[in-house]
Design a protein around this motif. Structure first.
Motif, mmCIF file in Angstrom:
data_model
loop_
_atom_site.group_PDB
_atom_site.id
_atom_site.type_symbol
_atom_site.label_atom_id
_atom_site.label_comp_id
_atom_site.label_asym_id
_atom_site.label_seq_id
_atom_site.Cartn_x
_atom_site.Cartn_y
_atom_site.Cartn_z
ATOM 1 N N LEU A 49 -9.842 -5.232 -36.560
ATOM 2 C CA LEU A 49 -9.484 -5.936 -37.786
ATOM 3 C C LEU A 49 -10.036 -7.360 -37.751
ATOM 4 O O LEU A 49 -10.677 -7.817 -38.699
ATOM 5 C CB LEU A 49 -7.964 -5.952 -37.946
ATOM 6 C CG LEU A 49 -7.400 -6.611 -39.187
ATOM 7 C CD1 LEU A 49 -7.879 -5.901 -40.446
ATOM 8 C CD2 LEU A 49 -5.875 -6.601 -39.127
ATOM 9 N N GLY A 50 -9.819 -8.053 -36.640
ATOM 10 C CA GLY A 50 -10.355 -9.406 -36.492
ATOM 11 C C GLY A 50 -11.866 -9.425 -36.554
ATOM 12 O O GLY A 50 -12.473 -10.311 -37.163
ATOM 13 N N SER A 51 -12.482 -8.429 -35.955
ATOM 14 C CA SER A 51 -13.939 -8.320 -35.963
ATOM 15 C C SER A 51 -14.469 -8.150 -37.389
ATOM 16 O O SER A 51 -15.444 -8.787 -37.788
ATOM 17 C CB SER A 51 -14.354 -7.136 -35.082
ATOM 18 O OG SER A 51 -15.741 -6.972 -35.094
ATOM 19 N N ASP A 52 -13.829 -7.278 -38.149
ATOM 20 C CA ASP A 52 -14.242 -7.057 -39.543
ATOM 21 C C ASP A 52 -14.120 -8.334 -40.373
ATOM 22 O O ASP A 52 -15.011 -8.686 -41.146
ATOM 23 C CB ASP A 52 -13.405 -5.952 -40.196
ATOM 24 C CG ASP A 52 -13.706 -4.570 -39.659
ATOM 25 O OD1 ASP A 52 -14.713 -4.403 -38.941
ATOM 26 O OD2 ASP A 52 -12.922 -3.647 -39.962
ATOM 27 N N ILE A 53 -13.008 -9.030 -40.198
ATOM 28 C CA ILE A 53 -12.781 -10.281 -40.939
ATOM 29 C C ILE A 53 -13.829 -11.324 -40.549
ATOM 30 O O ILE A 53 -14.420 -11.988 -41.408
ATOM 31 C CB ILE A 53 -11.353 -10.813 -40.677
ATOM 32 C CG1 ILE A 53 -10.320 -9.879 -41.306
ATOM 33 C CG2 ILE A 53 -11.197 -12.236 -41.214
ATOM 34 C CD1 ILE A 53 -8.896 -10.176 -40.884
ATOM 35 N N ASP A 55 -16.840 -10.875 -39.159
ATOM 36 C CA ASP A 55 -18.170 -10.493 -39.645
ATOM 37 C C ASP A 55 -18.325 -10.817 -41.129
ATOM 38 O O ASP A 55 -19.358 -11.340 -41.559
ATOM 39 C CB ASP A 55 -18.435 -9.001 -39.422
ATOM 40 C CG ASP A 55 -18.982 -8.702 -38.041
ATOM 41 O OD1 ASP A 55 -19.519 -9.621 -37.386
ATOM 42 O OD2 ASP A 55 -18.881 -7.539 -37.618
ATOM 43 N N ALA A 56 -17.308 -10.499 -41.907
ATOM 44 C CA ALA A 56 -17.377 -10.766 -43.339
ATOM 45 C C ALA A 56 -17.463 -12.264 -43.627
ATOM 46 O O ALA A 56 -18.215 -12.695 -44.502
ATOM 47 C CB ALA A 56 -16.155 -10.164 -44.039
ATOM 48 N N ALA A 57 -16.722 -13.046 -42.877
ATOM 49 C CA ALA A 57 -16.731 -14.496 -43.083
ATOM 50 C C ALA A 57 -18.065 -15.118 -42.680
ATOM 51 O O ALA A 57 -18.504 -16.106 -43.277
ATOM 52 C CB ALA A 57 -15.586 -15.134 -42.303
ATOM 53 N N LYS A 65 -21.132 -11.706 -35.631
ATOM 54 C CA LYS A 65 -20.397 -12.359 -34.534
ATOM 55 C C LYS A 65 -21.176 -12.271 -33.231
ATOM 56 O O LYS A 65 -21.139 -13.187 -32.421
ATOM 57 C CB LYS A 65 -18.988 -11.793 -34.403
ATOM 58 C CG LYS A 65 -18.939 -10.353 -34.004
ATOM 59 C CD LYS A 65 -17.535 -9.804 -34.063
ATOM 60 C CE LYS A 65 -17.535 -8.309 -33.932
ATOM 61 N NZ LYS A 65 -18.406 -7.580 -34.840
ATOM 62 N N GLU A 66 -21.915 -11.170 -33.040
ATOM 63 C CA GLU A 66 -22.716 -11.031 -31.834
ATOM 64 C C GLU A 66 -23.836 -12.075 -31.792
ATOM 65 O O GLU A 66 -24.111 -12.662 -30.746
ATOM 66 C CB GLU A 66 -23.308 -9.619 -31.732
ATOM 67 C CG GLU A 66 -22.282 -8.525 -31.533
ATOM 68 C CD GLU A 66 -21.646 -8.036 -32.833
ATOM 69 O OE1 GLU A 66 -20.748 -7.175 -32.759
ATOM 70 O OE2 GLU A 66 -22.035 -8.499 -33.925
ATOM 71 N N ARG A 98 -32.384 -6.382 -31.157
ATOM 72 C CA ARG A 98 -32.274 -6.511 -32.625
ATOM 73 C C ARG A 98 -31.640 -7.845 -33.020
ATOM 74 O O ARG A 98 -32.089 -8.498 -33.966
ATOM 75 C CB ARG A 98 -31.482 -5.341 -33.202
ATOM 76 C CG ARG A 98 -32.255 -4.040 -33.217
ATOM 77 C CD ARG A 98 -31.650 -3.003 -34.142
ATOM 78 N NE ARG A 98 -30.266 -2.716 -33.890
ATOM 79 C CZ ARG A 98 -29.820 -1.721 -33.123
ATOM 80 N NH1 ARG A 98 -30.669 -0.915 -32.535
ATOM 81 N NH2 ARG A 98 -28.529 -1.527 -32.973
ATOM 82 N N TYR A 99 -30.585 -8.245 -32.309
ATOM 83 C CA TYR A 99 -29.944 -9.529 -32.623
ATOM 84 C C TYR A 99 -30.912 -10.686 -32.420
ATOM 85 O O TYR A 99 -31.006 -11.594 -33.255
ATOM 86 C CB TYR A 99 -28.693 -9.750 -31.761
ATOM 87 C CG TYR A 99 -27.607 -8.722 -31.966
ATOM 88 C CD1 TYR A 99 -27.278 -8.247 -33.235
ATOM 89 C CD2 TYR A 99 -26.901 -8.217 -30.886
ATOM 90 C CE1 TYR A 99 -26.292 -7.301 -33.416
ATOM 91 C CE2 TYR A 99 -25.895 -7.270 -31.058
ATOM 92 C CZ TYR A 99 -25.602 -6.817 -32.322
ATOM 93 O OH TYR A 99 -24.615 -5.882 -32.492
#
Length: 182
Positions: A49-53, A55-57, A65-66, A98-99
């Motif tokens: 959940l934190g990861s999704d938030i 990434d979206a931000a 985030k990576e 890729r990153y």
């Protein structure tokens, strides 16, 4: 069909909207029962959940985030090899490529030949990368404040210490993705 949390947020977040306004429109879903009785699953659920938030931000900054982790490690520790970044950040080496490709396209990093090993490149943070980190720090503070709003400052510090303790005690048990120790 119901959209996922991250798809809803990603679709609606633009550089001119506030994170708080967008987060208030998200459908809140409880942890599925009986999985909410398993601490490992609860930890995974909250982390995703934190990861999704997050990434979206970060999407308006054209960062994942990576990628931000890579920039942050380079900023804090100086130039590094791709292999060291992969292992230290626990990122599967093909994903790291890729990153780094994307960060290089944005002119945030630069690959330079290793001084003694021509098979290896050293990744350097560029000035634009430092600027992007400062921009992401503002987003990070906003996301962190919102994500942990239901916890007191004391609870947040306790959670931080407990998670660090779990990470430290378990990290030697699990090799990094793509590591030769697998």
């Amino acid at each position: 069909m119901k959209q996922t949390f991250s798809a809803t947020l990603l679709a609606s977040l633009t550089p001119t909207t506030t994170l708080e306004a967008k987060l208030s429109t998200i459908i809140r879903e409880p942890i599925p029962q009986p999985l909410n009785e398993w601490p490992g699953f609860v930890l995974h659920w909250v982390a995703r959940l934190g990861s999704d938030i997050y990434d979206a931000a970060l999407a308006p900054l054209k960062l994942s985030k990576e990628q931000l982790m890579v920039l942050g490690l380079l900023d804090g520790n100086g130039p590094s090899t791709q292999a060291h970044l992969s292992e230290r950040l626990r990122i599967y080496p093909p994903h790291m490529v890729r990153y780094l490709d994307e960060l290089e396209k944005q002119k945030l990093i630069e690959r330079r030949p290793h001084p003694t090993d021509r098979r290896v490149n050293v990744i350097h943070l560029l000035a634009a990368g430092k600027v992007r980190i400062r921009q992401a720090e503002k987003v990070s503070r906003e996301v962190t404040g919102r994500f942990f709003a239901d916890l007191t400052l004391k609870e947040q510090k306790t959670l931080q210490r407990l998670l660090e303790r779990l990470a430290l005690s378990n990290s030697p048990l699990v090799p990094a993705p793509g590591s030769k120790n697998l």
